[in-house]
Design a protein around this motif. Structure first.
Motif, PDB file in Angstrom:
ATOM      1  N   ALA A  24       0.844  -1.187   0.000  1.00 24.25           N
ATOM      2  CA  ALA A  24       0.000   0.000   0.000  1.00 24.25           C
ATOM      3  C   ALA A  24       0.880   1.237   0.000  1.00 24.25           C
ATOM      4  O   ALA A  24       1.841   1.316   0.782  1.00 24.25           O
ATOM      5  CB  ALA A  24      -0.922  -0.002   1.207  1.00 24.25           C
ATOM      6  N   GLY A  25       0.537   2.169  -0.876  1.00 25.57           N
ATOM      7  CA  GLY A  25       1.341   3.367  -0.993  1.00 25.57           C
ATOM      8  C   GLY A  25       2.431   3.258  -2.041  1.00 25.57           C
ATOM      9  O   GLY A  25       3.062   4.260  -2.406  1.00 25.57           O
ATOM     10  N   GLU A  26       2.648   2.061  -2.549  1.00 19.29           N
ATOM     11  CA  GLU A  26       3.695   1.867  -3.549  1.00 19.29           C
ATOM     12  C   GLU A  26       3.273   2.516  -4.864  1.00 19.29           C
ATOM     13  O   GLU A  26       2.109   2.486  -5.239  1.00 19.29           O
ATOM     14  CB  GLU A  26       3.962   0.389  -3.746  1.00 19.29           C
ATOM     15  CG  GLU A  26       5.118   0.074  -4.670  1.00 19.29           C
ATOM     16  CD  GLU A  26       5.398  -1.415  -4.762  1.00 19.29           C
ATOM     17  OE1 GLU A  26       4.689  -2.198  -4.102  1.00 19.29           O
ATOM     18  OE2 GLU A  26       6.336  -1.796  -5.487  1.00 19.29           O
ATOM     19  N   GLU A  27       4.235   3.098  -5.558  1.00 17.52           N
ATOM     20  CA  GLU A  27       4.000   3.702  -6.860  1.00 17.52           C
ATOM     21  C   GLU A  27       5.099   3.246  -7.810  1.00 17.52           C
ATOM     22  O   GLU A  27       6.250   3.114  -7.411  1.00 17.52           O
ATOM     23  CB  GLU A  27       4.006   5.238  -6.777  1.00 17.52           C
ATOM     24  CG  GLU A  27       2.936   5.834  -5.894  1.00 17.52           C
ATOM     25  CD  GLU A  27       2.951   7.353  -5.930  1.00 17.52           C
ATOM     26  OE1 GLU A  27       2.034   7.957  -5.346  1.00 17.52           O
ATOM     27  OE2 GLU A  27       3.884   7.926  -6.524  1.00 17.52           O
ATOM     28  N   LYS A  28       4.703   3.029  -9.067  1.00 16.52           N
ATOM     29  CA  LYS A  28       5.692   2.713 -10.092  1.00 16.52           C
ATOM     30  C   LYS A  28       5.347   3.487 -11.349  1.00 16.52           C
ATOM     31  O   LYS A  28       4.175   3.686 -11.660  1.00 16.52           O
ATOM     32  CB  LYS A  28       5.741   1.213 -10.364  1.00 16.52           C
ATOM     33  CG  LYS A  28       6.345   0.442  -9.210  1.00 16.52           C
ATOM     34  CD  LYS A  28       6.701  -0.962  -9.609  1.00 16.52           C
ATOM     35  CE  LYS A  28       7.409  -1.657  -8.451  1.00 16.52           C
ATOM     36  NZ  LYS A  28       7.680  -3.080  -8.746  1.00 16.52           N
ATOM     37  N   GLU A  29       6.382   3.905 -12.070  1.00 18.46           N
ATOM     38  CA  GLU A  29       6.175   4.735 -13.242  1.00 18.46           C
ATOM     39  C   GLU A  29       6.910   4.168 -14.443  1.00 18.46           C
ATOM     40  O   GLU A  29       7.976   3.550 -14.324  1.00 18.46           O
ATOM     41  CB  GLU A  29       6.691   6.158 -12.995  1.00 18.46           C
ATOM     42  CG  GLU A  29       5.918   6.940 -11.984  1.00 18.46           C
ATOM     43  CD  GLU A  29       6.357   8.389 -11.923  1.00 18.46           C
ATOM     44  OE1 GLU A  29       6.776   8.823 -10.842  1.00 18.46           O
ATOM     45  OE2 GLU A  29       6.288   9.078 -12.954  1.00 18.46           O
ATOM     46  N   LYS A  30       6.284   4.398 -15.601  1.00 18.23           N
ATOM     47  CA  LYS A  30       6.910   4.034 -16.862  1.00 18.23           C
ATOM     48  C   LYS A  30       6.387   4.987 -17.910  1.00 18.23           C
ATOM     49  O   LYS A  30       5.213   4.954 -18.261  1.00 18.23           O
ATOM     50  CB  LYS A  30       6.580   2.589 -17.240  1.00 18.23           C
ATOM     51  CG  LYS A  30       7.211   2.129 -18.528  1.00 18.23           C
ATOM     52  CD  LYS A  30       6.835   0.678 -18.807  1.00 18.23           C
ATOM     53  CE  LYS A  30       7.472   0.187 -20.094  1.00 18.23           C
ATOM     54  NZ  LYS A  30       7.112  -1.237 -20.367  1.00 18.23           N
ATOM     55  N   THR A  80      -0.506   3.082  -8.847  1.00 14.58           N
ATOM     56  CA  THR A  80      -0.515   3.220  -7.402  1.00 14.58           C
ATOM     57  C   THR A  80      -1.376   2.130  -6.792  1.00 14.58           C
ATOM     58  O   THR A  80      -2.248   1.555  -7.465  1.00 14.58           O
ATOM     59  CB  THR A  80      -1.045   4.600  -6.982  1.00 14.58           C
ATOM     60  OG1 THR A  80      -2.401   4.735  -7.439  1.00 14.58           O
ATOM     61  CG2 THR A  80      -0.193   5.715  -7.570  1.00 14.58           C
ATOM     62  N   LEU A  81      -1.145   1.872  -5.496  1.00 16.49           N
ATOM     63  CA  LEU A  81      -1.822   0.748  -4.843  1.00 16.49           C
ATOM     64  C   LEU A  81      -2.260   1.123  -3.436  1.00 16.49           C
ATOM     65  O   LEU A  81      -1.505   1.751  -2.682  1.00 16.49           O
ATOM     66  CB  LEU A  81      -0.881  -0.461  -4.766  1.00 16.49           C
ATOM     67  CG  LEU A  81      -1.444  -1.748  -4.151  1.00 16.49           C
ATOM     68  CD1 LEU A  81      -2.550  -2.321  -5.031  1.00 16.49           C
ATOM     69  CD2 LEU A  81      -0.344  -2.768  -3.938  1.00 16.49           C
ATOM     70  N   THR A  82      -3.520   0.750  -3.093  1.00 16.41           N
ATOM     71  CA  THR A  82      -3.988   0.795  -1.725  1.00 16.41           C
ATOM     72  C   THR A  82      -4.347  -0.636  -1.336  1.00 16.41           C
ATOM     73  O   THR A  82      -4.149  -1.559  -2.113  1.00 16.41           O
ATOM     74  CB  THR A  82      -5.218   1.696  -1.567  1.00 16.41           C
ATOM     75  OG1 THR A  82      -6.345   1.054  -2.178  1.00 16.41           O
ATOM     76  CG2 THR A  82      -4.991   3.048  -2.227  1.00 16.41           C
ATOM     77  N   LYS A  83      -4.940  -0.798  -0.143  1.00 22.80           N
ATOM     78  CA  LYS A  83      -5.324  -2.152   0.272  1.00 22.80           C
ATOM     79  C   LYS A  83      -6.518  -2.667  -0.512  1.00 22.80           C
ATOM     80  O   LYS A  83      -6.758  -3.869  -0.584  1.00 22.80           O
ATOM     81  CB  LYS A  83      -5.640  -2.175   1.769  1.00 22.80           C
ATOM     82  CG  LYS A  83      -4.405  -2.036   2.655  1.00 22.80           C
ATOM     83  CD  LYS A  83      -4.762  -2.224   4.115  1.00 22.80           C
ATOM     84  CE  LYS A  83      -3.517  -2.129   4.987  1.00 22.80           C
ATOM     85  NZ  LYS A  83      -3.841  -2.309   6.418  1.00 22.80           N
TER      86      LYS A  83
END
Lengths: 112, 112
Positions: free
Chosen positions: B53-59, B65-68
């Motif tokens: 949760a809270g993780e972010e990835k970019e391309k 983004t991700l929550t529970k």
């Protein structure tokens, strides 16, 4: 690097005819292998998966079967195709789940 | 059993018009989430894996983004070449042998 090959790309078959779709993986050993079907405008439905040679699990009762005669070969078959077997068939491999799947290019099957 | 739902089903944007796609699931808890891009007639292509949760990835123009309970795929200043179907998927959980449950996908069309 790992690659996955799936063929044929397109196939038109009459109702009642047999089917054999083949998928092979290169550059890895003991992969988990999957067959998915994607109907038009819908998501992916898991059909079969395999964690090793000769080990096949079926997710959905249907007119299809799968086999894994070699470590990196996965075959989807049918003895007699139905109209409802039409769709886009995708093979995928994974080593565990951490990195997700790598998909093949798919086979568009039309049963007429 | 986990249900994965994507919204909207289809999204039309003008080039440069930013927006977000949603992926929600019924079984809360962090088992990871995957995003794929699928071009017409091709197999899905892996984009991102998110685990926390809270993780972010970019391309490039995409950020996941991700929550529970859900994930978003943000598209910033999209270009016509971003047009595709975007799929999200979650591991099935338990002794799942790497099985993924896919959403139905969001068809994104970006007009020049």
């Amino acid at each position: 690097s790992q690659t996955i090959h799936q063929w044929p790309a397109t196939l038109v078959q009459p109702v009642g005819s047999p089917l054999s779709l083949e998928c092979t993986v290169e550059g890895t050993s003991n992969p988990n292998l999957y067959w998915y079907r994607q109907a038009a405008g819908r998501g992916l439905q898991l059909l079969f998966y395999s964690v090793g040679i000769g080990q096949i699990s079926s997710e959905v009762p249907q007119n299809l079967s799968a086999s894994r005669p070699q470590d990196r070969q996965f075959i989807l078959s049918s003895k007699k195709l139905l109209l409802s077997d039409s769709g886009f068939y995708l093979c995928a491999w994974a080593r565990g789940i951490v990195r997700g799947y790598t998909f093949g290019s798919g086979t568009r099957l039309t049963v007429v | 059993e986990d249900q994965v739902t994507q919204s909207p089903e289809a999204l039309r944007l003008q080039e440069g018009e930013s927006s977000s796609l949603n992926c929600s699931y019924t079984v809360s808890g962090l088992r990871g989430l995957f995003w794929y891009r699928q071009d017409p007639g091709k197999g899905p292509e892996f984009l991102f894996t998110l685990y926390s949760a809270g993780e972010e990835k970019e391309k490039e123009r995409l950020k996941a983004t991700l929550t529970k309970k859900e994930s978003f795929l943000h598209i910033t200043a999209p270009k016509p070449e971003d047009s595709a179907t975007y799929l999200c998927a979650r591991p099935a959980g338990g002794t799942s042998y790497g099985k993924l449950t896919f959403g139905q996908g969001t068809i994104l069309t970006v007009h020049p």
